[in-house]
Design a protein around this motif. Sequence first.
Motif, PDB file in Angstrom:
ATOM      1  N   PHE A  88       1.652  29.060  -3.632  1.00  0.00           N
ATOM      2  CA  PHE A  88       2.509  29.514  -4.717  1.00  0.00           C
ATOM      3  C   PHE A  88       3.089  28.878  -6.119  1.00  0.00           C
ATOM      4  CE2 PHE A  88       7.098  30.418  -6.109  1.00  0.00           C
ATOM      5  CZ  PHE A  88       6.995  31.698  -6.316  1.00  0.00           C
ATOM      6  N   LEU A  89       3.048  27.710  -6.040  1.00  0.00           N
ATOM      7  CA  LEU A  89       3.215  26.997  -7.012  1.00  0.00           C
ATOM      8  C   LEU A  89       2.039  27.050  -8.229  1.00  0.00           C
ATOM      9  CD1 LEU A  89       5.213  23.783  -5.965  1.00  0.00           C
ATOM     10  CD2 LEU A  89       5.987  25.612  -7.405  1.00  0.00           C
ATOM     11  N   ILE A  90       0.974  26.926  -7.553  1.00  0.00           N
ATOM     12  CA  ILE A  90      -0.240  26.994  -8.414  1.00  0.00           C
ATOM     13  C   ILE A  90      -0.373  28.107  -9.055  1.00  0.00           C
ATOM     14  CG2 ILE A  90      -2.895  27.060  -8.096  1.00  0.00           C
ATOM     15  CD1 ILE A  90      -2.613  24.802  -6.166  1.00  0.00           C
TER      16      ILE A  90
ATOM     17  N   PHE B 214      -5.218  35.006  -1.191  1.00  0.00           N
ATOM     18  CA  PHE B 214      -6.555  34.442  -1.343  1.00  0.00           C
ATOM     19  C   PHE B 214      -6.589  33.041  -1.486  1.00  0.00           C
ATOM     20  CE2 PHE B 214      -8.290  38.732  -1.755  1.00  0.00           C
ATOM     21  CZ  PHE B 214      -8.838  38.812  -0.638  1.00  0.00           C
ATOM     22  N   LEU B 215      -5.599  32.392  -2.401  1.00  0.00           N
ATOM     23  CA  LEU B 215      -5.609  31.071  -2.436  1.00  0.00           C
ATOM     24  C   LEU B 215      -5.054  30.217  -0.998  1.00  0.00           C
ATOM     25  CD1 LEU B 215      -5.783  28.161  -3.934  1.00  0.00           C
ATOM     26  CD2 LEU B 215      -3.744  28.792  -5.097  1.00  0.00           C
ATOM     27  N   TYR B 216      -4.046  30.992  -0.567  1.00  0.00           N
ATOM     28  CA  TYR B 216      -3.460  30.510   0.693  1.00  0.00           C
ATOM     29  C   TYR B 216      -4.154  30.274   1.783  1.00  0.00           C
ATOM     30  CZ  TYR B 216      -0.820  30.224   4.577  1.00  0.00           C
ATOM     31  OH  TYR B 216      -0.246  30.012   6.088  1.00  0.00           O
ATOM     32  N   PHE B 217      -4.933  31.730   1.932  1.00  0.00           N
ATOM     33  CA  PHE B 217      -6.112  31.829   2.857  1.00  0.00           C
ATOM     34  C   PHE B 217      -7.128  30.820   2.669  1.00  0.00           C
ATOM     35  CE2 PHE B 217      -9.604  34.204   5.105  1.00  0.00           C
ATOM     36  CZ  PHE B 217      -8.981  34.459   6.276  1.00  0.00           C
TER      37      PHE B 217
ATOM     38  N   VAL C 239      -6.929  20.164  -0.764  1.00  0.00           N
ATOM     39  CA  VAL C 239      -6.394  20.440  -2.254  1.00  0.00           C
ATOM     40  C   VAL C 239      -7.469  20.094  -3.012  1.00  0.00           C
ATOM     41  CG1 VAL C 239      -4.675  19.816  -3.866  1.00  0.00           C
ATOM     42  CG2 VAL C 239      -4.021  20.821  -1.689  1.00  0.00           C
ATOM     43  N   PHE C 240      -8.262  18.737  -2.723  1.00  0.00           N
ATOM     44  CA  PHE C 240      -9.076  18.076  -3.639  1.00  0.00           C
ATOM     45  C   PHE C 240     -10.539  19.259  -3.529  1.00  0.00           C
ATOM     46  CE2 PHE C 240     -12.934  15.368  -3.702  1.00  0.00           C
ATOM     47  CZ  PHE C 240     -12.913  15.104  -4.800  1.00  0.00           C
ATOM     48  N   ILE C 241     -10.699  19.791  -2.391  1.00  0.00           N
ATOM     49  CA  ILE C 241     -12.058  20.857  -2.568  1.00  0.00           C
ATOM     50  C   ILE C 241     -11.572  21.851  -3.297  1.00  0.00           C
ATOM     51  CG2 ILE C 241     -13.035  22.535  -1.121  1.00  0.00           C
ATOM     52  CD1 ILE C 241     -12.985  20.451   1.095  1.00  0.00           C
ATOM     53  N   PHE C 242     -10.093  22.407  -3.506  1.00  0.00           N
ATOM     54  CA  PHE C 242      -9.914  23.241  -4.468  1.00  0.00           C
ATOM     55  C   PHE C 242     -10.038  23.043  -5.784  1.00  0.00           C
ATOM     56  CE2 PHE C 242      -6.254  25.050  -6.875  1.00  0.00           C
ATOM     57  CZ  PHE C 242      -6.860  26.094  -7.159  1.00  0.00           C
TER      58      PHE C 242
ATOM     59  N   ILE D  31     -17.539  27.244  -5.186  1.00  0.00           N
ATOM     60  CA  ILE D  31     -16.509  27.120  -4.005  1.00  0.00           C
ATOM     61  C   ILE D  31     -15.313  28.015  -4.115  1.00  0.00           C
ATOM     62  CG2 ILE D  31     -15.329  25.439  -2.778  1.00  0.00           C
ATOM     63  CD1 ILE D  31     -17.380  23.194  -3.333  1.00  0.00           C
ATOM     64  N   PHE D  32     -14.755  27.846  -5.320  1.00  0.00           N
ATOM     65  CA  PHE D  32     -13.276  28.669  -5.167  1.00  0.00           C
ATOM     66  C   PHE D  32     -13.035  28.446  -6.423  1.00  0.00           C
ATOM     67  CE2 PHE D  32      -9.083  29.984  -5.192  1.00  0.00           C
ATOM     68  CZ  PHE D  32      -8.840  31.049  -4.408  1.00  0.00           C
ATOM     69  N   SER D  33     -12.650  29.957  -7.014  1.00  0.00           N
ATOM     70  CA  SER D  33     -11.846  29.978  -8.564  1.00  0.00           C
ATOM     71  C   SER D  33     -11.211  31.353  -8.298  1.00  0.00           C
ATOM     72  CB  SER D  33     -12.934  29.914  -9.655  1.00  0.00           C
ATOM     73  OG  SER D  33     -13.877  30.974  -9.658  1.00  0.00           O
ATOM     74  N   PHE D  34     -10.423  31.616  -9.393  1.00  0.00           N
ATOM     75  CA  PHE D  34      -9.759  32.710  -9.390  1.00  0.00           C
ATOM     76  C   PHE D  34     -10.626  33.909 -10.143  1.00  0.00           C
ATOM     77  CE2 PHE D  34      -6.154  29.792  -9.147  1.00  0.00           C
ATOM     78  CZ  PHE D  34      -5.587  30.207  -8.101  1.00  0.00           C
ATOM     79  N   ARG D  35     -11.685  33.812 -10.250  1.00  0.00           N
ATOM     80  CA  ARG D  35     -12.546  34.769 -10.769  1.00  0.00           C
ATOM     81  C   ARG D  35     -12.922  35.812  -9.619  1.00  0.00           C
ATOM     82  NH1 ARG D  35     -18.420  33.462 -11.965  1.00  0.00           N
ATOM     83  NH2 ARG D  35     -18.818  34.501  -9.867  1.00  0.00           N
TER      84      ARG D  35
END
Length: 187
Positions: free
Chosen positions: A22-24, A109-112, A136-139, A161-165
Amino acid sequence: MFFRNYINKNSLFDINIFIGSFLIVFFKWFSSFLLFQDENLINKILFDISDIYYFPFILNISDLDFSPNYLDNVESHSFIPIPIYSIILHSVFFKIINLSSFLILELFFLYFFLIIIHKILIKCEIDYYLALLISVFIFTLPSLINSLQLFDINLNVIEGIFSFRFPRPLVTSCYFFWGIYLMLIYY
């Protein structure tokens, strides 16, 4: 501030990961609203999702129009190929709550993603707090390595790996790591 989830070890809700997610997402969108106060929500979303080519597909699926006519003089007689599994949630949420769905689904999706990485690490018998730190480091790892070069070799291969795209890798990375987690459970 950090509380261990005592409800159920196999539960998909973890308050620590939810608050962090939520904070991110909150600070990401808060900074967008703070810096670009005069822009409306549609512009912020279109400029933020980075892959605007999927937006018409979301509109078409939300209207259940699988054979849209994009040109005035050309009529479509067949269905267009749509990557349904990567945009179905966005289409449903867009139909229900309109443009705010993109903000809510980024949080989801970030939470998941973080909970699945955390569950994978817990399944590998890593301590709860260390697994939380590693997830969190992998994120953040793609952001850290994005501009790193070694011997004229760009090391941004893990950027996917993960981004908001949207939808890749926001949705597809969650599918991928969920598959890895299911593989660890069943095999």
